[in-house]
Design a protein around this motif. Sequence first.
Motif, PDB file in Angstrom:
ATOM      1  N   GLU A  81      -2.053   3.235   5.864  1.00 56.30           N
ATOM      2  CA  GLU A  81      -1.350   1.985   5.594  1.00 56.30           C
ATOM      3  C   GLU A  81      -1.622   0.910   6.637  1.00 56.30           C
ATOM      4  O   GLU A  81      -1.362  -0.267   6.394  1.00 56.30           O
ATOM      5  CB  GLU A  81       0.159   2.251   5.522  1.00 56.30           C
ATOM      6  CG  GLU A  81       0.752   2.838   6.796  1.00 56.30           C
ATOM      7  CD  GLU A  81       2.243   3.081   6.674  1.00 56.30           C
ATOM      8  OE1 GLU A  81       2.854   2.469   5.777  1.00 56.30           O
ATOM      9  OE2 GLU A  81       2.788   3.872   7.455  1.00 56.30           O
ATOM     10  N   GLY A  85      -2.605   0.018  -9.470  1.00 57.58           N
ATOM     11  CA  GLY A  85      -2.849  -0.937  -8.400  1.00 57.58           C
ATOM     12  C   GLY A  85      -4.340  -1.247  -8.336  1.00 57.58           C
ATOM     13  O   GLY A  85      -5.132  -0.771  -9.147  1.00 57.58           O
ATOM     14  N   ASP A 114     -10.468  -5.939  -6.289  1.00 62.21           N
ATOM     15  CA  ASP A 114      -9.163  -6.343  -6.804  1.00 62.21           C
ATOM     16  C   ASP A 114      -8.968  -5.935  -8.261  1.00 62.21           C
ATOM     17  O   ASP A 114      -7.974  -6.316  -8.882  1.00 62.21           O
ATOM     18  CB  ASP A 114      -8.983  -7.860  -6.677  1.00 62.21           C
ATOM     19  CG  ASP A 114      -8.903  -8.301  -5.226  1.00 62.21           C
ATOM     20  OD1 ASP A 114      -8.269  -7.573  -4.438  1.00 62.21           O
ATOM     21  OD2 ASP A 114      -9.481  -9.352  -4.887  1.00 62.21           O
ATOM     22  N   TYR A 130      -4.356   3.607   0.539  1.00 59.52           N
ATOM     23  CA  TYR A 130      -3.272   4.588   0.512  1.00 59.52           C
ATOM     24  C   TYR A 130      -3.470   5.659   1.581  1.00 59.52           C
ATOM     25  O   TYR A 130      -2.511   6.268   2.047  1.00 59.52           O
ATOM     26  CB  TYR A 130      -3.213   5.232  -0.870  1.00 59.52           C
ATOM     27  CG  TYR A 130      -1.933   5.976  -1.160  1.00 59.52           C
ATOM     28  CD1 TYR A 130      -0.786   5.299  -1.540  1.00 59.52           C
ATOM     29  CD2 TYR A 130      -1.869   7.367  -1.065  1.00 59.52           C
ATOM     30  CE1 TYR A 130       0.388   5.972  -1.816  1.00 59.52           C
ATOM     31  CE2 TYR A 130      -0.695   8.049  -1.340  1.00 59.52           C
ATOM     32  CZ  TYR A 130       0.419   7.348  -1.704  1.00 59.52           C
ATOM     33  OH  TYR A 130       1.589   8.031  -1.976  1.00 59.52           O
ATOM     34  N   ARG A 160      -8.707  -1.549  -4.012  1.00 57.01           N
ATOM     35  CA  ARG A 160      -8.478  -1.709  -2.571  1.00 57.01           C
ATOM     36  C   ARG A 160      -7.185  -1.004  -2.159  1.00 57.01           C
ATOM     37  O   ARG A 160      -7.147  -0.290  -1.155  1.00 57.01           O
ATOM     38  CB  ARG A 160      -8.410  -3.192  -2.217  1.00 57.01           C
ATOM     39  CG  ARG A 160      -8.080  -3.461  -0.737  1.00 57.01           C
ATOM     40  CD  ARG A 160      -7.907  -4.939  -0.445  1.00 57.01           C
ATOM     41  NE  ARG A 160      -9.207  -5.622  -0.402  1.00 57.01           N
ATOM     42  CZ  ARG A 160      -9.690  -6.369  -1.396  1.00 57.01           C
ATOM     43  NH1 ARG A 160      -8.979  -6.516  -2.509  1.00 57.01           N
ATOM     44  NH2 ARG A 160     -10.851  -6.964  -1.277  1.00 57.01           N
ATOM     45  N   GLU A 161      -6.114  -1.182  -2.943  1.00 60.13           N
ATOM     46  CA  GLU A 161      -4.833  -0.555  -2.608  1.00 60.13           C
ATOM     47  C   GLU A 161      -4.905   0.963  -2.721  1.00 60.13           C
ATOM     48  O   GLU A 161      -4.285   1.672  -1.926  1.00 60.13           O
ATOM     49  CB  GLU A 161      -3.742  -1.100  -3.533  1.00 60.13           C
ATOM     50  CG  GLU A 161      -3.401  -2.567  -3.274  1.00 60.13           C
ATOM     51  CD  GLU A 161      -2.520  -3.155  -4.361  1.00 60.13           C
ATOM     52  OE1 GLU A 161      -1.897  -4.209  -4.114  1.00 60.13           O
ATOM     53  OE2 GLU A 161      -2.463  -2.574  -5.463  1.00 60.13           O
TER      54      GLU A 161
END
Length: 635
Positions: free
Chosen positions: A491, A480, A519, A488, A483-484
Amino acid sequence: MPVPGAPETKAKSFKPSLKRLLGRLRPHRMQVGLIVTLVTVSVVLNTLGPYILGRATNLIFDGVVGKNLPFPPGTTRDEAIAGVRASGQDTFADMLGAMNAVPGVGVDFDAVGRVLVLVLALYIGAAIFGWLQAFLLNLVINRTVKQLRADVEDKIHRLPLRYFDSTPRGDLLSRVTNDVDNVSQSLQQTMSQLLTSVFSVLGILIVMFWISPLLAVIALLTVPAAVVVTAQIAKRSKPHFVDQWKYTGIVNAQVEEAYTGHEIVTAFGRVAEVGAEFDRRNEQLYQSSFKAQFISGLIMPAIMFLGNLNFVLVALVGGIRVATGNLSLGDVQAFIQYSRQFSQPLTQIGAMANLLQSGVASAERIFEILDAEEQGKDPVEFAAPGEGRGRVEFDHVSFRYDPETPVLDGLSLVAEPGHVVAIVGPTGAGKTTLVNLLMRFYELDSGAIRIDGADITAMTRDALRDRMGMVLQDTWLFRGTIRENIAYGNEHATEAEILAAARDAYVDRFVHALPEGYDTVIDEEGSGVSAGEKQLITIARAFLAKPSILILDEATSSVDTRTELLVQQATAALRRDRTSFVIAHRLSTIRDADLIVVMEKGTIVEQGTHHELLERRGAYYRLYNAQFAAATAQV
């Protein structure tokens, strides 16, 4: 490579496992009932086809014989039979007695056409009902396997960490993926065929006895032989199917291990050894798979041979019965078709036996996971901790991985809110075990751990872990964006909170050099970023969770000295009114800790500040000097 502690996968029992597997269809019993009804209708229509088609054969044969009888038009059937018998042709007269041949009357093609249209309608109806049952069965099986996958996934989350410590990862992945897929394929390929075959055998038996009990008995002579052959071959193939899936798990475990440690294997020049070990395991998998498929593959040729033998007997006896007038030619034709159709479902049942054996063997491996002992259940009523901000108390805590070997023995420790507690000691002293118990990855043998006055066993695991942030020495990232991966940790975090955590952990200082910034997509191995940068991302993730208790297990071991100083500055702000546990081997990183705990052999031998422990000239003093003394010193 050999997998130490690989679980024994020898099948416990075929029948109970098959019953349990089929029991998972129970939630769809209404659909299963409809499937059985559709199969029954389809089989009945298919079974009636040859019998009615035999009437068309009789019409044609009667017309041909009647047209060629040496009698003038108008002669009745009885007169023709009497004339033939008077000429001394008693056998031919008997055959005419079983026919409907009229002298001078040829084939009634209109009647033949009506029979053929009826047979066509029967077969079209059978095909439609067969398609409907196949569609419904496929739907039921896929939903059942979907639920099976979900149950396995849920079960994995309920298993204690001890289970994963003793189970090879590759073998576990093989059970969750390969074995579940094999169960799905086995059910899809066998259930529909078995249902159709079993009902076909019953329907054909009824019609065969209706046409000729004698021929039916002859046809049934091959059934006991077929059952014995199938049972004996299946019995010998079953252990090889078990070995096949056992070695599949072992090979997967070795491939996963070798792939994960590919750099180490290459660096130490062990590629040839790993390859040789893989070849050995792969050969074992090949041998077991070959034997399983070869032995089970003998079922179909054996039953086909018995079926051909049956065909010869039926044709011989049937021809005699037609010649003696006991049966019509159409009945014998229909019976031969039925005898062929009768052996065909038996052959199919035999062919499905190896698939069923393989599927049940995989099901047993899955059931071993579902039957594994789970971690203790969370309390129904949640005991909320007090209003403190992370006071942690270890009260005479004892724990053992092995009943004979204590890891922690009567350990007591208090960490006040906002304090940094550093845990140091030699390898195997129990440092990581201490925080694993705090996170309830393992359950205590005795003693208690309290957070803000509440026993952690009186809290749900989710509620307990929501209060904690953890950064391990071994980083874990999923596929991913950066950022993701940071988000984590929370959320519900906003974009501003994610960026703030990234700045606090100094992720922001390198992320803008990447092609897509935040990204940028990274995989589970963290490709595209360095080891230190991966660690900073995991630290930012923990910061975003805003825990009241922070656990750093050698969290700065993968970063350079300058980054380490930056991280220490960032964590200083987060430690305010929070409890921090820092497991460290580099003592330079914990000089400013409020409390340093020195562990040896599962017990606390010293605790105090950095300066206090140095003045005592005890265990900490020896560790400190060993780390900073000249390289030639005797450690």
